[in-house]
Write a protein that holds these residues in place. Structure first.
Motif, PDB file in Angstrom:
ATOM      1  N   ASP A   1      62.587  -1.446  52.922  1.00 38.57           N
ATOM      2  CA  ASP A   1      61.972  -0.080  52.986  1.00 38.57           C
ATOM      3  C   ASP A   1      62.799   0.833  53.555  1.00 38.57           C
ATOM      4  N   PRO A   2      62.950   1.998  52.965  1.00 36.62           N
ATOM      5  CA  PRO A   2      63.648   3.064  53.745  1.00 36.62           C
ATOM      6  C   PRO A   2      63.231   3.375  54.995  1.00 36.62           C
ATOM      7  N   THR A   3      63.889   4.273  55.457  1.00 33.43           N
ATOM      8  CA  THR A   3      63.572   4.817  57.249  1.00 33.43           C
ATOM      9  C   THR A   3      63.843   6.102  56.984  1.00 33.43           C
ATOM     10  N   LYS A   4      63.522   7.096  57.984  1.00 39.64           N
ATOM     11  CA  LYS A   4      63.943   8.387  58.143  1.00 39.64           C
ATOM     12  C   LYS A   4      65.210   8.894  57.848  1.00 39.64           C
ATOM     13  N   LYS A   5      66.074   7.592  58.262  1.00 42.31           N
ATOM     14  CA  LYS A   5      67.698   8.000  58.244  1.00 42.31           C
ATOM     15  C   LYS A   5      68.294   7.368  57.089  1.00 42.31           C
ATOM     16  N   ARG A   6      67.685   6.443  56.754  1.00 41.35           N
ATOM     17  CA  ARG A   6      68.405   5.373  55.832  1.00 41.35           C
ATOM     18  C   ARG A   6      67.767   5.245  54.487  1.00 41.35           C
TER      19      ARG A   6
END
Length: 297
Positions: A87-92
């Motif tokens: 899953d993506p994150t806010k920064k990645r």
């Protein structure tokens, strides 16, 4: 029994017979034979056949086993190649985080899964990541200069288009935005190119070009929607022979590929079918942020 009732019963029996026949024609079949090294899935829109092959080869002063799996994949618009990622994150972006490939497989439940270009580790540690696109989303853009001598991996690409076709390109042939404008939905970046437009890459045939045996992974296209994937086991210091890039390129050509790219091998090399790992590169299995998949189990 009056004729109307008889006709109704006859129609009902005929419907049941024809219905069962249609179901028999379209019902998927699944074969898993670990001992024989054969796995198979067939449905109306996806056919996957995997064979594990083994041969004894001379390696320096002794003999070693060469073990590899060949997957013949006949996909369709209803069952295309489907990358899966952490899953993506806010920064990645998605695929940045690395986990056991078994965790990814368990979450998404694909029928077939294999390792890819492992772009996540390059996002974490490498100056150049290559042009990477997954499901129409740009994951990385910084690539090498093809006019200069390039370090490993050279970041050549394989673009996958919505019509099921694949095409190899040198690392900086196009930008990510240009690939999207061309209609690419996936772009893998690792390299080198093995086959382009039916011709072997002369660079990988050079005995001085990375002249050592390694666990290898490759994917290529025979024709749109018809793909070949190979994974080879073995490190130079193990009982398994591994292969040179020239062997990999020639094997993909022998299997009918007109386009093919070398993907991340070594500890990344993984092939899974119906929730089970059927072959790895050998040794410790590397954590990964993304896999290439077909079908759902």
């Amino acid at each position: 029994m009056n004729w109307k009732k008889a006709l109704f019963l006859l129609s009902a029996l005929l419907f049941c017979f024809l219905g069962r026949g249609a179901m028999a024609e379209t019902a998927p079949t699944l074969i898993e034979d670990e001992n024989a090294g054969h796995w198979e899935y067939q449905s109306a829109d996806l056919t996957i056949t995997i064979d594990r092959l083994e041969e004894e080869v001379q390696y320096k002063s002794g003999k070693r086993r060469r073990v590899y799996c060949v997957a013949d994949i006949q996909a369709s618009p209803a069952s295309p190649m489907t990358p899966i990622m952490t899953d993506p994150t806010k920064k990645r972006v998605a695929g940045y985080k690395l986990v056991s490939p078994e965790i990814l497989d368990e979450k998404y439940q694909p029928l077939f899964a294999m390792s890819d270009d492992l772009y996540g580790i390059r996002l974490q540690k490498y100056k150049y990541q290559g042009v990477v696109i997954r499901n129409g989303e740009i994951m990385a853009t910084k690539t090498r200069n093809s006019a200069k001598k390039r370090a490993w991996p050279n970041l050549d690409t394989l673009a996958v288009f919505a019509d099921g076709s694949m095409k190899t390109y040198v690392c900086d042939a196009y930008t990510a935005e240009e690939y999207l404008a061309m209609g690419a939905v996936q772009v893998l970046s690792f390299g080198p190119i093995l086959i382009s437009e039916g011709v072997l890459n002369e660079e990988v045939l050079d005995p001085k070009y990375y002249p050592y045996n390694e666990p290898r992974v490759a994917i290529g296209m025979v024709e749109p929607w018809h793909y070949i994937a190979i994974i080879v086991r073995g490190r130079p210091d193990s009982a398994y022979a591994g292969v040179h890039l020239d062997w990999l390129a020639q094997k993909m050509l022998e299997l009918g590929c007109v386009e093919a790219l070398n993907l991340d091998g070594g500890g990344t090399a993984t092939m899974m079918f119906n929730g089970k790992i059927i072959l790895t590169g050998g040794g410790d299995l590397r954590s990964q942020g993304s896999l290439l998949t077909f079908g759902q189990r």
